[in-house]
Design an enzyme around this catalytic site. Structure first.
Site, mmCIF file in Angstrom:
data_model
loop_
_atom_site.group_PDB
_atom_site.id
_atom_site.type_symbol
_atom_site.label_atom_id
_atom_site.label_comp_id
_atom_site.label_asym_id
_atom_site.label_seq_id
_atom_site.Cartn_x
_atom_site.Cartn_y
_atom_site.Cartn_z
ATOM 1 N N ARG A 83 66.717 52.850 -73.180
ATOM 2 C CA ARG A 83 66.768 51.409 -72.925
ATOM 3 C C ARG A 83 65.857 50.621 -73.873
ATOM 4 O O ARG A 83 65.292 49.603 -73.489
ATOM 5 C CB ARG A 83 66.404 51.075 -71.477
ATOM 6 C CG ARG A 83 67.490 51.409 -70.476
ATOM 7 C CD ARG A 83 67.156 50.812 -69.121
ATOM 8 N NE ARG A 83 68.033 51.322 -68.090
ATOM 9 C CZ ARG A 83 67.781 51.282 -66.797
ATOM 10 N NH1 ARG A 83 66.655 50.746 -66.376
ATOM 11 N NH2 ARG A 83 68.634 51.757 -65.920
ATOM 12 N N ARG A 142 66.070 44.338 -71.439
ATOM 13 C CA ARG A 142 65.628 43.020 -70.998
ATOM 14 C C ARG A 142 64.150 42.741 -71.205
ATOM 15 O O ARG A 142 63.702 41.598 -71.048
ATOM 16 C CB ARG A 142 65.969 42.836 -69.512
ATOM 17 C CG ARG A 142 67.452 42.663 -69.241
ATOM 18 C CD ARG A 142 67.712 42.459 -67.761
ATOM 19 N NE ARG A 142 67.078 41.255 -67.262
ATOM 20 C CZ ARG A 142 66.885 40.990 -65.976
ATOM 21 N NH1 ARG A 142 67.250 41.881 -65.059
ATOM 22 N NH2 ARG A 142 66.308 39.862 -65.593
ATOM 23 N N ARG A 147 72.104 37.965 -74.490
ATOM 24 C CA ARG A 147 72.945 38.318 -73.357
ATOM 25 C C ARG A 147 73.113 37.191 -72.339
ATOM 26 O O ARG A 147 73.912 37.313 -71.402
ATOM 27 C CB ARG A 147 72.325 39.524 -72.623
ATOM 28 C CG ARG A 147 72.522 40.874 -73.270
ATOM 29 C CD ARG A 147 73.701 41.672 -72.758
ATOM 30 N NE ARG A 147 74.277 41.199 -71.529
ATOM 31 C CZ ARG A 147 73.885 41.583 -70.303
ATOM 32 N NH1 ARG A 147 72.915 42.443 -70.156
ATOM 33 N NH2 ARG A 147 74.486 41.109 -69.250
ATOM 34 N N ASP A 171 77.353 51.582 -72.148
ATOM 35 C CA ASP A 171 77.060 51.950 -70.767
ATOM 36 C C ASP A 171 77.849 53.196 -70.399
ATOM 37 O O ASP A 171 78.967 53.403 -70.879
ATOM 38 C CB ASP A 171 77.421 50.819 -69.805
ATOM 39 C CG ASP A 171 76.820 51.046 -68.432
ATOM 40 O OD1 ASP A 171 75.625 50.753 -68.253
ATOM 41 O OD2 ASP A 171 77.536 51.558 -67.555
ATOM 42 N N TYR A 217 79.014 57.826 -59.133
ATOM 43 C CA TYR A 217 79.328 56.399 -59.159
ATOM 44 C C TYR A 217 80.752 56.146 -58.661
ATOM 45 O O TYR A 217 81.003 55.185 -57.915
ATOM 46 C CB TYR A 217 79.174 55.846 -60.573
ATOM 47 C CG TYR A 217 77.755 55.508 -60.946
ATOM 48 C CD1 TYR A 217 77.121 54.387 -60.427
ATOM 49 C CD2 TYR A 217 77.050 56.314 -61.841
ATOM 50 C CE1 TYR A 217 75.814 54.073 -60.783
ATOM 51 C CE2 TYR A 217 75.745 56.004 -62.204
ATOM 52 C CZ TYR A 217 75.133 54.885 -61.667
ATOM 53 O OH TYR A 217 73.838 54.575 -62.022
#
Length: 390
Positions: free
Chosen positions: A59, A63, A72, A108, A186
């Protein structure tokens, strides 16, 4: 990917048609890439000598960077993933700030279930959500029996090719995929879960259907990773993020065989297709109980989380493979002097040969970029010092 990756669009501001300029069409052709200038990461992955320990962060495009948030801000997450130009820009942003030794393509793991026909949405405050998860074996009929990865995931390959050109040989580019068990969780849970109880129920109540789904995922992942190499990826990482929800027996039955199959088949097919032989990394978070098995799973590198002692990991893997990791991400909250000491202890434990420094998980959104830079600098300085004293 989880709710920490969410950036909500500004309702007063319409999404831009293009956040970054469209590049020349020749930059989408996977050939004539710029010469690689820093191969330290690749040499470490192959277990070769290096002048310093290479470092990158999971990552690292995230952010915690204000420029990431700005890029973004007005764009839906999966719309971003489907834009090669945006993915390229986000991948390059951390390299403009820090002397990382590798980049990982912005994408992703859940693009694979999407390619298989499942809908995935980003729900504010919740994260990735499958409106119609798999509830019983009959639901497997909803999945595409054959996935054309070029058609369904071509945007990822375009992003990789574009980034290989735009990165200008500064560092190698890593491609990746989620592992079969992690993607299965998931698809059945319908999103994030602390227990994975619905997915684990399948293992006990529907073992044959579970293996059928895991095999189907494996087939898609193999083709997906091969296409990433063809597009220009110089290394591959497979994320088994939910290994910790399995016990040793279940891991050996429902996760390990598919991890091994992926590595074997990707290596065999890259050779058959005349593609570059690239190092492969497996990261099984909380899978410390399976470290010996992972060391013999045909991957050049085993990624470690922070629950494993570096010296113990070296002993248990017997020097057969390179290791990657494993600083607790929360150590980045520490004062820089303490962070420097933590990095020094980590490198003392791992040594400098066959080692790639990283965190034991991804960077969190509230982390200070200056501390990320301090982490990178500490790895480089401590490792150079250790190599000088050899």
């Amino acid at each position: 990917m989880d709710k920490d990756d969410l950036i909500l669009p500004d309702p007063q501001r319409p999404p831009p048609l293009a956040v970054v300029p469209l590049p020349d069409s020749s930059l989408y052709r996977p050939k004539d890439f710029p010469e690689l200038k820093n191969d330290t990461f690749l040499r470490a992955a192959w277990g070769e000598e290096t002048q310093h320990v290479p470092v990158w962060c999971m990552r690292q495009a995230g952010r915690y960077l204000p420029e990431f948030r700005e890029t973004r801000a007005a764009t839906d997450f999966f719309r971003t993933c489907r834009s090669p130009e945006l993915c390229c820009e986000l991948t390059l942003q951390p390299l403009r700030r820090f002397p990382f030794d590798a980049a990982i393509i912005f994408s992703d793991i859940l693009v694979v279930p999407q390619a298989m026909g499942m809908e995935v949405q980003m729900v504010p405050g919740k994260g990735p959500t499958f409106p119609e998860p798999l509830k019983d074996p009959d639901d497997l009929q909803r999945l595409r029996s054959k996935v054309d990865v070029a058609a369904e995931l071509g945007y990822v390959f375009k992003a990789i090719t574009l980034t290989r050109h735009k990165i200008e040989g500064k560092v190698p580019l890593i491609g990746f995929s989620g592992a079969p068990w992690t993607l299965m969780t998931y698809m059945i849970e319908g999103g994030g879960s602390t227990t994975q109880s619905k997915a684990k129920r399948w293992l006990y109540c529907h073992p044959e259907a579970s293996h059928r789904l895991l095999k189907q995922l494996t087939d898609v992942i193999v083709e997906y990773l091969l296409a990433q190499v063809a597009a220009g990826a110089q290394a591959l990482q497979v994320f088994e993020s939910h290994a910790g929800c399995l016990g040793p027996r279940e891991f050996r039955e429902f996760a390990l065989p598919y991890l091994r199959d992926i590595a074997r088949r990707v290596k065999d097919k890259t050779k058959d297709l005349g593609l570059d032989n690239v190092p492969m990394i497996v990261f099984a978070k909380d899978g410390h109980y399976a470290l010996e098995d992972l060391a013999e799973s045909h991957y050049e590198v085993v990624g470690l989380d922070w629950t494993i002692d570096p010296r113990s990991a070296r002993e248990r893997t017997g020097g057969k493979i390179s290791l990657q990791g494993n600083m607790d991400p929360c150590a980045l909250y520490a004062p820089k002097e303490q962070l420097d000491s933590i990095v020094g202890q980590m490198l003392d434990g791992f040594g400098t040969r066959g080692y790639i420094a990283n965190l034991g998980h991804g960077l969190y959104p509230d982390m200070d970029p200056e501390h990320v830079g301090a982490f990178v600098d500490a790895v480089h300085s401590h490792s150079r010092r250790l190599l000088r004293t050899k």
